[in-house]
Design a protein around this motif. Sequence first.
Motif, mmCIF file in Angstrom:
data_model
loop_
_atom_site.group_PDB
_atom_site.id
_atom_site.type_symbol
_atom_site.label_atom_id
_atom_site.label_comp_id
_atom_site.label_asym_id
_atom_site.label_seq_id
_atom_site.Cartn_x
_atom_site.Cartn_y
_atom_site.Cartn_z
ATOM 1 N N VAL A 128 -2.865 -1.004 -0.236
ATOM 2 C CA VAL A 128 -3.336 -1.227 -1.609
ATOM 3 C C VAL A 128 -4.066 0.010 -2.118
ATOM 4 O O VAL A 128 -3.868 0.447 -3.260
ATOM 5 N N ILE A 129 -4.910 0.594 -1.233
ATOM 6 C CA ILE A 129 -5.632 1.802 -1.641
ATOM 7 C C ILE A 129 -4.648 2.912 -1.993
ATOM 8 O O ILE A 129 -4.787 3.599 -3.018
ATOM 9 N N ALA A 130 -3.610 3.081 -1.146
ATOM 10 C CA ALA A 130 -2.613 4.125 -1.407
ATOM 11 C C ALA A 130 -1.949 3.897 -2.763
ATOM 12 O O ALA A 130 -1.809 4.820 -3.570
ATOM 13 N N CYS A 131 -1.548 2.637 -3.015
ATOM 14 C CA CYS A 131 -0.927 2.330 -4.312
ATOM 15 C C CYS A 131 -1.881 2.650 -5.462
ATOM 16 O O CYS A 131 -1.469 3.211 -6.483
ATOM 17 N N ALA A 132 -3.163 2.291 -5.267
ATOM 18 C CA ALA A 132 -4.135 2.517 -6.336
ATOM 19 C C ALA A 132 -4.274 4.014 -6.614
ATOM 20 O O ALA A 132 -4.411 4.437 -7.760
#
Lengths: 189, 818
Positions: free
Chosen positions: B613-617
């Motif tokens: 999720v962090i990577a996507c964000a």
Amino acid sequence: MIAQLWWVLLAGATLIFLFVAGLIAWAWRRPSGETDERRFVIWLGLAFPMIVLAALLAYGLIVGERLLPRATPDLVRVHAEARQWDWRFRYDDLPGLETDNVLHIPADRPVDVAITTADVVHAFWVPRLAGKLDAVPGHVNVLRIEADAPGRYEGLGSEFNGVGYRDHRFTVIAHDDAGWQAFLQGETP
Amino acid sequence: MNALRRHRALSRIWASDPGWKGWFTTVNHTDLGRMFLVVATFFFVVGGILAMLIRAQLASPRSAFLGPDHYNQIFTMHGTIMMFLFAIPFFEGLAVYLLPKMLGTRDLAFPRLTAYGFWCYVFGGSMMIFALLAGVAPDSGWFMYPPLSSTIGAPGINSDFWLIGITFVEISAISAAVEITVTVLRYRAPGMKLSQMPIFAWYALVTAVMILTGFPPLILGSILLELERAFGLPFFQVAQGGDALLWQHLFWLFGHPEVYIIFLPAAGAISTILPVMARTTLMGYGWIVAAAVSLGVLSFGLWVHHMFTTGIPHMGLAFFSAASTLVAVPTAVQIFAWIGTLWKGRPEMHLPMLWLLAFFATFVIGGLTGVMVAIVPFDWQAHDTYFIVAHLHYVLVGGFVFPMIAALYYWMPHFTGRKTYFKLGHAAFWLVVPGFHGTFLMLHWAGLLGMRRRIDSYESGQGWEAINIIASISGFVMAIGFALVVIDVVVNAVVAIRGSRDPWGAGTLDWAMPTPAAPYNFASLAHVTSRDPLYDDPKLPVRLARGEGYLGDPDRARRETLSVDIATGAPRYVVVFPGNTALPMLMSAVTGLFFLGMLLKAYWLVPISALGVIACALIWVRGLGSRVPEGALPVGRGLSLATAAEAADPPGWWGSVFLLLANGTFFGSLLFGYAFLFSIAPNWPPPAYLEPGPLPLLLVLLGAGLAFIGPRFDTLTGQGATLVGLILIAGAALPLLSGSTDPTRHAYDATVWVFVGYGLLHCVVSLLMWSVVAGRRLTGHSAQTSLGTKRIARLWSDYTLLVALLTDAAIGLPGVLT
């Protein structure tokens, strides 16, 4: 008293409904044109419900106060413990006795039922004697009931409590004086 | 450039990807609004089928159609689906589709967030459907009271599906709410003052703010209950200092506003449709806005009225009883203003009007029975009987479903660009409405005869048989009617003849465009000076198509719209929207893995998907804004404005403000829960309070100081100081927790862990944000185009240090005081 409250509420509600329906129907009948905003919003929208509600609230509060438990000398105190899916009752006047799914009380005397639970949330409800009250883990809620006449009254668990909910019932037996004395002597009535 | 060439150029810029791919990469609000509505309708059908199963079971006494285990799953899922997977998403869909059009702009504030919310809804809803099909659906009632819903009463996976699936779906509600709030406040047609907004926008705004403040208590409750179920943190177990009543408070803190969150959008639709049907304008616009706002505020004072029978002191009950009846006042203001509107105009009996009349009849009865159950002594008798079932269906079906069907028929020409052609809708109406009253009017009576809710069958001889068979038959009639509505809509969408623009003669901007709507909505943006721009200037649609408004020139070949001042509607800056991307769907899939890991107890999946999720964000924010200022750009009508990337308050800043409102409510609910357990729960105090000593306090104070001062200096040193400060705050967690290594010991310890976890999460979020800021600075973003980003990060780090200080005080105080 709650029955009377119901009839008052029903009559009032019916009148208001007919009034509103009439107002709507009239919109098709009357010629269109300038309509006084103040009459609709302030008088009908604000003043009308406020007056009705204030009266109703006072009435409800008075009825509620009368139903509240009060200290009386001939008070009987019993304990109800709910579990999935039965009820156990104990009696201050008869320590040591525990009855399953049958609550014995004297008729014509106020009874305080101290309600609690051994597992999940339940509710104690004897429709003909009083409103319902929840049995919450770790809490004891006290409900005042009073039976006008000796006899059997049906009691229900009335908070959903799992697969046995439908049959989570008990019976309240209200004794006349003699019967209650006999019960206290430990005789099975 | 003529209108057709402008249309082609704008379509190229704004269109979603062609074919099936477009479904997954679209960020366009028209597409996503339609998708929301279709999926929500699907869930309405599923919930309706469940309702029919319930009525089939109860049609006769001693029915053996369903056993109690299946019956419990079915009624739990009926309520859950209708509330969370139909009503709220249907409103979101309608608002997502309509708001930009009504407000005269080209899209919602955060197009990718719309898509992210939609996919969270789809994936979370799928989890629930899977549970239903697999026979492991939640079975503790849609209110999920522990201990019944906790490990004691429900050891299986059933409750986990509810807690995790619904929390996942709530992400979409929060996303949509942030989106709607910012859109209504900042994305209107230039010139449109707040007081000139279409009334629906006011309702949407109030609803959205209510979602932001109403849902967090439920999300908190769900997380706490899931922590109890998964890891044994005893928030609701009385023996270890928890309290089942805490859940009831958190649940109804959400649950009561929820009722108005459902009603208000419907009221917004009514206020929009009714005047058009009566060929006039709305009576008492200002009064109605005031009524909507006060309903929103009052509804938060009402949650206790669902707990009248839990043993709350009588005077407390009197207060909440008064508050409960008080909400009838703003409701009455709206009802009578609508009736006054009918009086003012010449009402015509089109199909939407017919449904509005059904609304009046049904909702007024529901409101009156609502006043009855607000009277405490009456509620003691009616609580948990079919009287309540009947009442709530009158309010919710009458107050939401009927107006929404009116809205459906009203905007159908807009959705499809076709005339409503077939008369199926009238037949459907005459099946649904009598069917509804045949079902639920009867059930009031069953309730008064003592029929409890949620029993899976009943014995004969109690006078309930006739009522139930009539209710069941009427229920089936109603279901056939609803099926006809769905068929009618589909048939009309596919084969009806093309219709004209603005068939009803409405005055709002949603009808100032060709239908079905082009992906860019308006070829140029109108300058609005009144509430009904189309009444002032019937030629407006043509002039907009000719490019006579703002941003009519597609030369810059990117998706642009204008953001305006909140109150006056004066244009402030140019917003450049992102294009089509699958990132939102991907991110919500990864978010889904996080929830799936929790659900299946595959805990290795949880940190991996969190990193995902962090990577996507990070990918999400990478494309935002330009590196260097573009300066003032011509936007038409002689006006020049800079882009949002150069503004001090870009859309992301406003989004953060409202997300933090929800977040702060969440934290406030946590503080409330802590204080509630501390003062009410039996079995307190805990074995020992933490006495963390001065070290964590010093760390937090020092860190908070650095993290507060750092962002106020626009240098890399300042950003470094912020990072160090945040790390110090996070570091304080270790000595703090050293005294309480076992969160399962007592609700106090469990709460401390949640506090610390919440604080750490915010440290991580703020650290990431400041890293992005520093990274942008190092990769050559100009000071001007980093201004907004920096203020967003500062908002979050300020919030984090406030949380850290409050957490420290909350944890430390009991130990100091005793």
